[in-house]
Structures are given as structure tokens and as C-alpha cells.
Design a protein around this motif. Structure first.
Motif, PDB file in Angstrom:
ATOM      1  N   UNK A   1       0.855  -1.186   0.000  1.00 27.38           N
ATOM      2  CA  UNK A   1       0.000   0.000   0.000  1.00 27.38           C
ATOM      3  C   UNK A   1       0.893   1.239   0.000  1.00 27.38           C
ATOM      4  N   UNK A   2       0.519   2.217  -0.794  1.00 32.82           N
ATOM      5  CA  UNK A   2       1.273   3.467  -0.848  1.00 32.82           C
ATOM      6  C   UNK A   2       0.433   4.568  -0.215  1.00 32.82           C
ATOM      7  N   UNK A   3       0.885   5.086   0.935  1.00 36.99           N
ATOM      8  CA  UNK A   3       0.122   6.145   1.603  1.00 36.99           C
ATOM      9  C   UNK A   3       0.181   7.434   0.782  1.00 36.99           C
ATOM     10  N   UNK A   4      -0.991   7.965   0.446  1.00 37.41           N
ATOM     11  CA  UNK A   4      -1.019   9.208  -0.327  1.00 37.41           C
ATOM     12  C   UNK A   4      -0.688  10.395   0.583  1.00 37.41           C
ATOM     13  N   UNK A   5      -0.547  11.557  -0.007  1.00 38.16           N
ATOM     14  CA  UNK A   5      -0.099  12.725   0.756  1.00 38.16           C
ATOM     15  C   UNK A   5      -1.122  13.241   1.753  1.00 38.16           C
ATOM     16  N   UNK A   6      -2.348  12.730   1.704  1.00 37.31           N
ATOM     17  CA  UNK A   6      -3.382  13.183   2.625  1.00 37.31           C
ATOM     18  C   UNK A   6      -3.711  12.163   3.715  1.00 37.31           C
ATOM     19  N   UNK A   7      -3.079  11.006   3.693  1.00 33.36           N
ATOM     20  CA  UNK A   7      -3.464   9.933   4.618  1.00 33.36           C
ATOM     21  C   UNK A   7      -3.295  10.348   6.082  1.00 33.36           C
ATOM     22  N   UNK A   8      -2.272  11.120   6.393  1.00 33.01           N
ATOM     23  CA  UNK A   8      -2.078  11.499   7.798  1.00 33.01           C
ATOM     24  C   UNK A   8      -3.147  12.479   8.274  1.00 33.01           C
ATOM     25  N   UNK A   9      -3.633  13.313   7.372  1.00 30.46           N
ATOM     26  CA  UNK A   9      -4.708  14.251   7.740  1.00 30.46           C
ATOM     27  C   UNK A   9      -5.997  13.470   7.989  1.00 30.46           C
ATOM     28  N   UNK A  10      -6.302  12.538   7.091  1.00 27.20           N
ATOM     29  CA  UNK A  10      -7.503  11.712   7.282  1.00 27.20           C
ATOM     30  C   UNK A  10      -7.381  10.875   8.552  1.00 27.20           C
ATOM     31  N   UNK A  11      -6.207  10.294   8.765  1.00 26.27           N
ATOM     32  CA  UNK A  11      -6.031   9.442   9.940  1.00 26.27           C
ATOM     33  C   UNK A  11      -6.080  10.265  11.228  1.00 26.27           C
TER      34      UNK A  11
END
Length: 131
Positions: A16-26
Motif C-alpha cells: 500500500x502506498x500512503x497518499x499525501x493526505x493519509x495522515x490528515x484523514x487518519x
């Protein structure tokens, strides 16, 4: 169909490749708004290469690899991991798992998550209920 749970067997890798927004969503989902995860300028000001992944997001990928291989979340009975490396955005995470043992209908699986050469989750141990 569930994976092969013979001792020594490698389970299917999860990539899985975390996109640049994954930390904001998480951050929104977890309530962990530490600025090292959501504020690029802050993260670089404290010496990080940029925003970094939440450790629990990385652990969730290890759990996901186990549940996908086993055929459902109800199969995962226990998961223990150590957070040792820093995960970054937009670089593939690979979760690898190997069956250590099977006894009394439970497989013990060794697992880890890597980004390139960096082990971001290591010494993972999952217990999977077998049918």
C-alpha cells in the motif's frame, strides 16, 4: 480463500502506498493531531523529512494484511508489534508475514512492515484462528 498456514509458509504480502493526505484523514479518524503528522512546516522544523505516518496507521496495515490473508477480521485474535522506524508519505509500505507455528487451531505469524530498507513495524506477532 484463506492462505496456506503451514509452518514456514509466507503469507501474501500487502502493498500500500500512503497518499499525501493519509495522515490528515487518519488524524481526524484517530484524534491524533500531533503536528508531525499534519503540519509539513512544523515537521521539517523539528528535523523530520516532512510529515510522517502515524505508527498506528502502520500497525493497521499489518492487521489488514493478516485479516485479508485469513479471510476476515474475525480471524485475527491478537496482534503485537514494535514501532521502530519512521514511515513517510508517498512511498510504498510492504507488509510481509511468515507462519511460525500452528497449534490447537491457531497460527502464530511473524510480521513486519517496511518502506524500502526501513522497517517501520517490526517484531510483529499475530495469532490467527484457523477453521
Amino acid at each position: 480463500m484463506a492462505a496456506n498456514y503451514e509452518p514456514g509458509a509466507a503469507l501474501p504480502e500487502l502493498k500500500v502506498t500512503p497518499d499525501r493526505f493519509v495522515t490528515v484523514r487518519y488524524a481526524g479518524a484517530s484524534g491524533d493531531f500531533n503536528p508531525i503528522h499534519i503540519d509539513e512546516a512544523f515537521a521539517t522544523s523539528v528535523g523530520l523529512p516532512g510529515r510522517i505516518l502515524h505508527g498506528l496507521w502502520s500497525m493497521a496495515q499489518v492487521a489488514r494484511a493478516q485479516t485479508e490473508a485469513a479471510g476476515g477480521p474475525e480471524k485475527l485474535k491478537r496482534l503485537s508489534v514494535q514501532f521502530r522506524g519512521m514511515g513517510v508519505l508517498e512511498q510504498e509500505v510492504v507488509v510481509a508475514s511468515t507462519v511460525r507455528s500452528v497449534e490447537d487451531g491457531v497460527a502464530v505469524v511473524d510480521c513486519e512492515a517496511r518502506q524500502g530498507e526501513t522497517r517501520i513495524v517490526r517484531n510483529g506477532e499475530a495469532e490467527i484462528a484457523l477453521d
